[in-house]
Each structure stands twice: as structure tokens, then as C-alpha cells.
Scaffold this active site. Sequence first.
Site, PDB file in Angstrom:
ATOM      1  CG  ASN A 228      -0.214  -0.050   2.509  1.00 56.50           C
ATOM      2  OD1 ASN A 228       0.486   0.881   2.853  1.00 56.50           O
ATOM      3  ND2 ASN A 228      -0.348  -1.155   3.248  1.00 56.50           N
ATOM      4  CB  ALA A 292       2.204  -0.446  10.581  1.00 54.94           C
TER       5      ALA A 292
HETATM    6  N1  CTP Z   1      -3.970  -2.572  12.146  1.00 52.22           N
HETATM    7  C1  CTP Z   1      -3.227  -3.591  12.690  1.00 52.22           C
HETATM    8  N2  CTP Z   1      -3.249  -4.830  12.112  1.00 52.22           N
HETATM    9  C2  CTP Z   1      -3.983  -5.057  10.999  1.00 52.22           C
HETATM   10  C3  CTP Z   1      -4.735  -4.015  10.434  1.00 52.22           C
HETATM   11  C4  CTP Z   1      -4.724  -2.777  11.029  1.00 52.22           C
HETATM   12  O1  CTP Z   1      -2.544  -3.372  13.686  1.00 52.22           O
HETATM   13  N3  CTP Z   1      -3.953  -6.260  10.481  1.00 52.22           N
HETATM   14  C5  CTP Z   1      -4.000  -1.280  12.807  1.00 52.22           C
HETATM   15  C6  CTP Z   1      -3.366  -0.142  12.041  1.00 52.22           C
HETATM   16  O2  CTP Z   1      -1.984  -0.043  12.367  1.00 52.22           O
HETATM   17  C7  CTP Z   1      -4.146   1.048  12.546  1.00 52.22           C
HETATM   18  C8  CTP Z   1      -5.515   0.479  12.817  1.00 52.22           C
HETATM   19  O3  CTP Z   1      -5.330  -0.914  12.964  1.00 52.22           O
HETATM   20  O4  CTP Z   1      -3.660   1.530  13.774  1.00 52.22           O
HETATM   21  C9  CTP Z   1      -6.538   0.724  11.767  1.00 52.22           C
HETATM   22  O5  CTP Z   1      -6.043   0.398  10.482  1.00 52.22           O
HETATM   23  P1  CTP Z   1      -6.948   0.615   9.197  1.00 52.22           P
HETATM   24  O6  CTP Z   1      -6.202   0.161   7.993  1.00 52.22           O
HETATM   25  O7  CTP Z   1      -7.500   2.002   9.214  1.00 52.22           O
HETATM   26  O8  CTP Z   1      -8.156  -0.346   9.523  1.00 52.22           O
HETATM   27  P2  CTP Z   1      -8.469  -1.830   9.215  1.00 52.22           P
HETATM   28  O9  CTP Z   1      -8.488  -2.588  10.478  1.00 52.22           O
HETATM   29  O10 CTP Z   1      -7.558  -2.351   8.168  1.00 52.22           O
HETATM   30  O11 CTP Z   1      -9.950  -1.715   8.704  1.00 52.22           O
HETATM   31  P3  CTP Z   1     -10.494  -1.258   7.264  1.00 52.22           P
HETATM   32  O12 CTP Z   1      -9.456  -1.685   6.249  1.00 52.22           O
HETATM   33  O13 CTP Z   1     -11.758  -2.003   7.180  1.00 52.22           O
HETATM   34  O14 CTP Z   1     -10.697   0.212   7.310  1.00 52.22           O
END
Ligand code: CTP
Length: 419
Positions: A228, A292
Site C-alpha cells: 500500500n 503501520a
Molecule cells: N492494524 C493492525 N493490524 C492489521 C490491520 C490494522 O494493527 N492487520 C491497525 C493499524 O496499524 C491502525 C488500525 O489498525 O492503527 C486501523 O487500520 P486501518 O487500515 O485504518 O483499519 P483496518 O483494520 O484495516 O480496517 P479497514 O481496512 O476495514 O478500514
Amino acid sequence: MADTPASPLAGCTILLIVGGGIAAYKALDLVRRLRERGAAVRPVMTEGAKQFVTPLSLASLAGAPVHDALFSLTDESTMGHIELSRAAELVVVAPATANLLAKLANGLADDLASTLLLATDKRTLVVPAMNLRMWLHPATRRNVERLRADGVLFCGPVEGAMACGEFGPGRMSEPLAVVAAIEAALAADTRLALPNLAPGRGALAGRRVVVTSGPTHEPIDPVRFIANRSSGKQGHAIASAAAAAGAEVVLVSGPVALPDPAGVRVERVETALEMLAAVKAALPADVFVAAAAVADWHVTAAAAHKLKKGGEPASLALAANPDILATVAGRERDRPPVVVGFAAETERLMDHAREKLGRKGCDLLVLNDVGPASGTFGGETNEVTILARDGGATAWPRLSKAEVAKRLVRLFAERLDET
Ligand code: CTP
């Protein structure tokens, strides 16, 4: 005409140790730039340095005598070497050769430069310059890691063409970049947290902070991966600000093109699964910050060999990655008292963020708009809203990522003081 703001260098004394490398000529320009900004420079040369630039050039530019001998009657009668190392606000080694780094990492004191480095009670900023193979050698890697853990600050090296005709990491940072690193070091606390000398100061002194940063790469085959647009700038800035506030910091970083922040232990990972393992290994902590952009899925069976174009349209079987933030927030035994998440959203920002805060179980959530118009991904600024578990929400104006990091660190310190 508006006054230019005074440099933090004005009135400061820098002890500059020039090591023996072809990049020593850049030290001359560095001295000029430091003096232009009002700093006094006390120059020291190693024997090797004198093969590359003359003591006379350095002394003339510094407007001060060059010190080069450990046992010098004249020097000791005017200013002893211990005094020389203590009378400076910051010790800068530029260029720092592999040999000087090795001596510093191991506490050797067999010439004036290494003795000064061991005798100082101020922070040291090293500006490495060496052939790329020397920089990448496991021995140098070990020394660099040890020095970082000791709180030694680094500026560079950068990638580029080298005097030896090769190309890669190992080139000394340009003088203006070194000036910026010196100014940043001076703006933070430059006293070494030595036992009984200068106990750790700063809002997070004595605290341990674990930060995740950057994207994760999920392999499809040995040459392709799912990724990403995260640059890691905000996460790295938080790690840097926490270290500057006196915390012991572990930064678990996905693949990024950023230098390691000064005074921070960096664990490099590629995939979400590796990131989770590195975070677990870094716990317990007082603060966990999940900055992250973790990939939500990985390819269930990454191919061992490069996939070939076939007749069939390719499809990838994906499996969900573990949620690192939710895993840490849900730990029973050693849940960090302050768990901070980020929400990268492109629409219905507040709704998604509130839901995420609850679902992930964190204490604070930093909401940022990562839509294409926001310029947040890869940019230098960020506009965030801080959501707290108790329902509060505070919108900050658009700020540099460094300023957002500083404010967040202040917030973590306040939270920790409350708990
Ligand atoms: N995060 C994490 N582990 C994952 C996914 C996300 O620790 N596997 C953490 C990110 O570091 C961030 C938070 O969760 O602090 C939210 O990440 P985000 O990408 O906004 O959310 P997602 O959980 O991926 O949800 P969505 O993609 O549905 O918005």
C-alpha cells in the site's frame, strides 16, 4: 524584511571529530556552515584524517586550534581532553569511518578521538562515510545497532556514487543535511542519560514505547507482492519524538525508504505476520502505537517460483492477517496502559473511526483522511482528529508530521501520568 529565526546553533559549541576518509573534505564545508550559524567548533582529527585534509585548513576554517594528540603537553596544560569533550553541547563525528564506529561501539580509547568519545557526557552524532561493503558488513551492522541502542544519533549515510567508483549506501550526508541533524539534536535533549550524571529527562523518561510504521508487503511470489502507499513518515516521526522525550523506543517497521530515527531500536519486517511477531517480542511496553498500514490479507500460498503468464486469468487466494492492534489491546497479562491506533479513512471519517476505536479496543485513535486529495500518504503534513475511548474528540489543524508526533507524545505522557 522579517528577521530569520536564530539557528539553535547560535552560541553552541560543537566538538567535531574528523575521521580518516575521502569524505573528510566535506567536514571543511560543514565547519563553515556551523560557524555561519553562530556555533563555535572545536576540531579534532584522527591520524587518518590528516592524510585527507590538512590541520591548517581545518584550524583556519574553525578559527580554533586542531587537537590531534592524546598525550600533548600543550593541550593538556590549556584544556585537558576530558574538559574538551565536556565543554561542547554536542559531539559530532564527520566523517565517521567504520573503524571509528567500531571503536565507539566497543568503548576503545586508544587515540584522542576515541578517548574523547568515551569521556563525553553529551550525545554523539555520527555521520558515517565508507565503502558500501564496509557499511553492509555484518560487523558494521552490529556496531551500528549497538550504537543506536546506546543513544548515539546517526545522520546518513546516503546512497550514491562513491569515490571508489561503486554505487550504494555509504556516502556521507551533505553538509547541510548534517547541519539540520545537528540542529535537531540540539533542539532535543543532548545530555547523555548516564547513571548519576544526567538522569533521563523528558516527558517519557523511563518509559518504553513500541511503534509500528510503514506498509507491510505480502508476497505473491519471490518478485511480486501486495503493498500500500504508506511511507512510514508519521510512524517514524512518532518513534523519533518518543526517543527525544526520553523513552526507550522499539520501532517495528515495514519496508520504507526512510533513515532510522536517532536513538531508536529498529526491527525491520516485511509481512503482517512478521510484524506481529516482532511486536510481541518487543512487549511489554508503556505505550503501543500502531501507525503501520498493515495489509488486511496475505496470499495463502505464495508461489516459491516466479509465476508465469498462463492461458488462464490469474486469481489469488487470500487469507486474513491478524489484527496487530486488536491483539495488543486485548492482551490480558501485559496490555500496555496506553494503546493507540490509527484510522486511515477516505469517507464517513468519524463513523468509521468511532466504530474502529471500539472494535480494536484501543485507548486513543488518531483519525486521518488518506483520500487522494488529502496528500497525507507520502506527504510531510497530516491533519488528524484524536478520538478517546471516553468519547472525546479533538481536531488538530494541519501540522507537519513531526509536530503531530510531538503533540501525540505529550498526550501519551499525560495519559501515563493519569494511569
Ligand atoms: N492494524 C493492525 N493490524 C492489521 C490491520 C490494522 O494493527 N492487520 C491497525 C493499524 O496499524 C491502525 C488500525 O489498525 O492503527 C486501523 O487500520 P486501518 O487500515 O485504518 O483499519 P483496518 O483494520 O484495516 O480496517 P479497514 O481496512 O476495514 O478500514
